[in-house]
Write a protein that holds these residues in place. Structure first.
Motif, PDB file in Angstrom:
ATOM      1  N   LYS A  99       0.864  -1.177   0.000  1.00 45.65           N
ATOM      2  CA  LYS A  99       0.000   0.000   0.000  1.00 45.65           C
ATOM      3  C   LYS A  99       0.897   1.223   0.000  1.00 45.65           C
ATOM      4  O   LYS A  99       1.868   1.294   0.756  1.00 45.65           O
ATOM      5  CB  LYS A  99      -0.899   0.004   1.241  1.00 45.65           C
ATOM      6  N   THR A 100       0.558   2.198  -0.856  1.00 47.34           N
ATOM      7  CA  THR A 100       1.383   3.389  -0.977  1.00 47.34           C
ATOM      8  C   THR A 100       0.519   4.642  -1.048  1.00 47.34           C
ATOM      9  O   THR A 100      -0.652   4.574  -1.439  1.00 47.34           O
ATOM     10  CB  THR A 100       2.264   3.310  -2.244  1.00 47.34           C
ATOM     11  N   LEU A 146       4.405 -11.760  -8.796  1.00 50.76           N
ATOM     12  CA  LEU A 146       3.580 -10.574  -8.972  1.00 50.76           C
ATOM     13  C   LEU A 146       3.721  -9.648  -7.771  1.00 50.76           C
ATOM     14  O   LEU A 146       3.764 -10.109  -6.628  1.00 50.76           O
ATOM     15  CB  LEU A 146       2.112 -10.964  -9.138  1.00 50.76           C
ATOM     16  N   VAL A 147       3.767  -8.357  -8.051  1.00 55.35           N
ATOM     17  CA  VAL A 147       3.763  -7.331  -7.008  1.00 55.35           C
ATOM     18  C   VAL A 147       2.545  -6.454  -7.279  1.00 55.35           C
ATOM     19  O   VAL A 147       2.447  -5.835  -8.343  1.00 55.35           O
ATOM     20  CB  VAL A 147       5.051  -6.469  -7.034  1.00 55.35           C
ATOM     21  N   TYR A 148       1.603  -6.456  -6.345  1.00 58.71           N
ATOM     22  CA  TYR A 148       0.419  -5.609  -6.445  1.00 58.71           C
ATOM     23  C   TYR A 148       0.652  -4.380  -5.574  1.00 58.71           C
ATOM     24  O   TYR A 148       1.038  -4.512  -4.407  1.00 58.71           O
ATOM     25  CB  TYR A 148      -0.828  -6.348  -5.947  1.00 58.71           C
ATOM     26  N   ILE A 149       0.401  -3.206  -6.131  1.00 57.34           N
ATOM     27  CA  ILE A 149       0.564  -1.960  -5.381  1.00 57.34           C
ATOM     28  C   ILE A 149      -0.782  -1.243  -5.399  1.00 57.34           C
ATOM     29  O   ILE A 149      -1.362  -1.009  -6.461  1.00 57.34           O
ATOM     30  CB  ILE A 149       1.659  -1.073  -5.998  1.00 57.34           C
ATOM     31  N   ASP A 208     -10.298  -2.888   9.379  1.00 59.77           N
ATOM     32  CA  ASP A 208     -10.017  -1.482   9.652  1.00 59.77           C
ATOM     33  C   ASP A 208      -8.924  -0.985   8.718  1.00 59.77           C
ATOM     34  O   ASP A 208      -8.232  -1.779   8.069  1.00 59.77           O
ATOM     35  CB  ASP A 208      -9.563  -1.302  11.110  1.00 59.77           C
ATOM     36  N   GLU A 209      -8.734   0.332   8.673  1.00 57.97           N
ATOM     37  CA  GLU A 209      -7.695   0.913   7.839  1.00 57.97           C
ATOM     38  C   GLU A 209      -6.336   0.313   8.183  1.00 57.97           C
ATOM     39  O   GLU A 209      -6.008   0.110   9.348  1.00 57.97           O
ATOM     40  CB  GLU A 209      -7.650   2.426   8.024  1.00 57.97           C
ATOM     41  N   VAL A 210      -5.561   0.029   7.152  1.00 62.15           N
ATOM     42  CA  VAL A 210      -4.222  -0.515   7.347  1.00 62.15           C
ATOM     43  C   VAL A 210      -3.195   0.522   6.908  1.00 62.15           C
ATOM     44  O   VAL A 210      -3.453   1.327   6.021  1.00 62.15           O
ATOM     45  CB  VAL A 210      -4.020  -1.846   6.588  1.00 62.15           C
ATOM     46  N   PRO A 211      -2.017   0.532   7.548  1.00 63.87           N
ATOM     47  CA  PRO A 211      -1.003   1.534   7.197  1.00 63.87           C
ATOM     48  C   PRO A 211      -0.358   1.251   5.847  1.00 63.87           C
ATOM     49  O   PRO A 211      -0.464   0.155   5.304  1.00 63.87           O
ATOM     50  CB  PRO A 211       0.019   1.406   8.336  1.00 63.87           C
ATOM     51  N   THR A 212       0.327   2.255   5.311  1.00 63.36           N
ATOM     52  CA  THR A 212       1.069   2.062   4.077  1.00 63.36           C
ATOM     53  C   THR A 212       2.233   1.115   4.329  1.00 63.36           C
ATOM     54  O   THR A 212       2.648   0.904   5.458  1.00 63.36           O
ATOM     55  CB  THR A 212       1.599   3.399   3.517  1.00 63.36           C
ATOM     56  N   GLY A 213       2.741   0.559   3.263  1.00 63.06           N
ATOM     57  CA  GLY A 213       3.854  -0.385   3.355  1.00 63.06           C
ATOM     58  C   GLY A 213       3.401  -1.776   2.942  1.00 63.06           C
ATOM     59  O   GLY A 213       2.477  -1.946   2.148  1.00 63.06           O
ATOM     60  N   PHE A 214       4.028  -2.760   3.512  1.00 63.20           N
ATOM     61  CA  PHE A 214       3.729  -4.154   3.194  1.00 63.20           C
ATOM     62  C   PHE A 214       2.341  -4.516   3.700  1.00 63.20           C
ATOM     63  O   PHE A 214       2.037  -4.310   4.870  1.00 63.20           O
ATOM     64  CB  PHE A 214       4.784  -5.065   3.834  1.00 63.20           C
ATOM     65  N   THR A 269      -2.960 -14.344  10.163  1.00 57.91           N
ATOM     66  CA  THR A 269      -1.706 -13.690  10.543  1.00 57.91           C
ATOM     67  C   THR A 269      -0.738 -14.728  11.077  1.00 57.91           C
ATOM     68  O   THR A 269      -1.131 -15.686  11.744  1.00 57.91           O
ATOM     69  CB  THR A 269      -1.915 -12.587  11.606  1.00 57.91           C
ATOM     70  N   ASP A 270       0.535 -14.507  10.767  1.00 54.75           N
ATOM     71  CA  ASP A 270       1.570 -15.398  11.283  1.00 54.75           C
ATOM     72  C   ASP A 270       1.934 -14.955  12.703  1.00 54.75           C
ATOM     73  O   ASP A 270       1.380 -13.969  13.209  1.00 54.75           O
ATOM     74  CB  ASP A 270       2.764 -15.442  10.329  1.00 54.75           C
ATOM     75  N   PRO A 271       2.850 -15.638  13.381  1.00 52.83           N
ATOM     76  CA  PRO A 271       3.178 -15.282  14.758  1.00 52.83           C
ATOM     77  C   PRO A 271       3.709 -13.860  14.946  1.00 52.83           C
ATOM     78  O   PRO A 271       3.583 -13.285  16.028  1.00 52.83           O
ATOM     79  CB  PRO A 271       4.244 -16.315  15.153  1.00 52.83           C
ATOM     80  N   ALA A 272       4.271 -13.262  13.878  1.00 52.23           N
ATOM     81  CA  ALA A 272       4.771 -11.890  13.976  1.00 52.23           C
ATOM     82  C   ALA A 272       3.700 -10.867  13.594  1.00 52.23           C
ATOM     83  O   ALA A 272       3.957  -9.673  13.601  1.00 52.23           O
ATOM     84  CB  ALA A 272       5.988 -11.714  13.071  1.00 52.23           C
ATOM     85  N   GLY A 273       2.499 -11.337  13.245  1.00 50.20           N
ATOM     86  CA  GLY A 273       1.420 -10.436  12.871  1.00 50.20           C
ATOM     87  C   GLY A 273       1.367 -10.103  11.391  1.00 50.20           C
ATOM     88  O   GLY A 273       0.586  -9.253  10.971  1.00 50.20           O
ATOM     89  N   VAL A 274       2.170 -10.778  10.572  1.00 48.72           N
ATOM     90  CA  VAL A 274       2.174 -10.536   9.128  1.00 48.72           C
ATOM     91  C   VAL A 274       0.945 -11.197   8.511  1.00 48.72           C
ATOM     92  O   VAL A 274       0.638 -12.358   8.802  1.00 48.72           O
ATOM     93  CB  VAL A 274       3.460 -11.110   8.482  1.00 48.72           C
TER      94      VAL A 274
END
Length: 131
Positions: free
Chosen positions: A12-13, A57-60, A73-79, A118-123
């Motif tokens: 997200k950008t 593939l890279v989706y932006i 909810d709204e997610v921040p920019t970045g990954f 989500t994985d254990p790190a929250g990804v």
């Protein structure tokens, strides 16, 4: 559950043109799809570009599709997330739901059945079934 393949990453950008240019110029990305928020509804009402970079593939996005659809909810920019193709999203969800946190139940988007965990790190990890 064993994925069939690694499908994509999503970002997200705040500046879609700059992000696209970066992946084209620095990594040889080739634009394979582009969409406008004005042309879509719900989850497809986002500005986006999809690039083929190396063999993935890279989706932006300017807004995550699941964010635009009001599913999270709204997610921040970045990954945002990465996605694996699985043979059956509902079966994978059922197998994993007791073991890992899910942020979105299985949902159909056009010709895809998807869910997010989500994985254990929250990804965030997307599981994708092509219908």
């Amino acid at each position: 559950m064993e994925p069939e393949s690694f499908f994509h990453i999503a970002l997200k950008t705040d500046d879609l043109a700059t992000a696209e240019r970066f992946y084209r110029e620095r990594f040889g990305g080739e634009v394979i799809d582009r969409g406008s928020a004005d042309e879509g509804t719900g989850a497809t009402a986002v500005n986006h570009v999809a690039l083929s970079v190396a063999d993935k593939l890279v989706y932006i996005f300017d807004e995550a599709p699941y964010e635009a659809a009001g599913l999270v909810d709204e997610v921040p920019t970045g990954f945002l997330h990465y996605g694996f193709v699985v043979p059956d999203v509902d079966a994978a969800h059922e197998q994993l739901v007791e073991e890992v946190p899910f942020v979105m139940a299985p949902t159909t988007f056009g010709d895809l059945r998807i869910t997010f965990l989500t994985d254990p790190a929250g990804v965030r990890v997307e599981l994708i079934e092509h219908l």
